[in-house]
Design a protein around this motif. Structure first.
Motif, short mmCIF file in Angstrom:
data_model
loop_
_atom_site.label_atom_id
_atom_site.label_comp_id
_atom_site.label_asym_id
_atom_site.label_seq_id
_atom_site.Cartn_x
_atom_site.Cartn_y
_atom_site.Cartn_z
N THR A 107 -3.85 3.52 2.68
CA THR A 107 -5.00 3.04 1.93
C THR A 107 -6.13 4.06 2.03
OG1 THR A 107 -4.44 0.74 2.34
CG2 THR A 107 -6.70 1.18 1.70
N ILE A 108 -6.73 4.34 0.88
CA ILE A 108 -7.83 5.30 0.80
C ILE A 108 -9.06 4.60 0.24
CG2 ILE A 108 -8.63 7.46 -0.23
CD1 ILE A 108 -6.28 7.87 1.60
N SER B 31 -11.70 7.17 -2.81
CA SER B 31 -10.69 8.00 -3.49
C SER B 31 -11.19 8.65 -4.77
CB SER B 31 -9.46 7.16 -3.81
OG SER B 31 -9.81 6.09 -4.67
N GLY C 22 -11.85 12.65 -1.58
CA GLY C 22 -10.79 11.66 -1.78
C GLY C 22 -9.69 12.14 -2.70
N ILE D 254 -7.42 14.38 -0.81
CA ILE D 254 -6.59 13.60 0.12
C ILE D 254 -5.41 12.98 -0.62
CG2 ILE D 254 -6.54 11.54 1.59
CD1 ILE D 254 -9.44 12.26 2.40
N ILE D 255 -5.66 12.44 -1.81
CA ILE D 255 -4.58 11.88 -2.62
C ILE D 255 -3.54 12.96 -2.94
CG2 ILE D 255 -4.00 10.96 -4.91
CD1 ILE D 255 -6.60 9.34 -4.77
N LEU E 140 -1.46 13.57 0.21
CA LEU E 140 -0.59 12.44 0.52
C LEU E 140 0.63 12.43 -0.40
CD1 LEU E 140 -3.20 9.61 1.11
CD2 LEU E 140 -1.66 10.60 2.82
N PRO F 181 -0.24 6.53 -1.88
CA PRO F 181 -1.64 6.14 -1.74
C PRO F 181 -1.93 4.78 -2.39
CG PRO F 181 -1.45 8.36 -2.66
CD PRO F 181 -0.10 7.72 -2.71
N VAL G 117 -5.32 2.93 -3.39
CA VAL G 117 -6.73 3.28 -3.51
C VAL G 117 -7.56 2.11 -4.00
CG1 VAL G 117 -6.22 5.71 -3.86
CG2 VAL G 117 -6.43 4.26 -5.82
N CYS H 86 -0.33 6.10 -7.78
CA CYS H 86 -1.07 5.36 -6.77
C CYS H 86 -1.08 3.87 -7.13
CB CYS H 86 -2.52 5.83 -6.72
SG CYS H 86 -2.77 7.56 -6.33
#
Length: 67
Positions: free
Chosen positions: A4-5, A8, A13, A16-17, A20, A27, A29, A45
């Motif tokens: 879980t972000i 995002s 963010g 990071i996605i 991942l 992800p 989000v 996502c």
């Protein structure tokens, strides 16, 4: 792994996605309604609508998450 972000749709963010997804993670989000267009790779996502200030929305976003 389901990750879980929060945040995002921001500059960091998005990166990071990217990372991942490259590492084979999924992800999840949390986004405010109307901000869906800011999510990188939205088709890869799970989008959960809500606001970080709403405890019920946070619980929904982290349900089933590994991290």
């Amino acid at each position: 792994m389901r990750v879980t972000i929060f945040g995002s749709t921001g500059f960091v963010g998005g990166y990071i996605i990217d990372e991942l997804l490259e590492q084979g993670h999924h992800p999840v989000v949390q986004v405010r309604p109307g901000s869906e267009g800011k999510v990188r790779h939205p088709g890869q996502c799970t989008l959960v609508h809500g606001d970080i200030a709403d405890p019920a929305a946070v619980r929904e976003a982290i349900a089933g998450a590994d991290a």
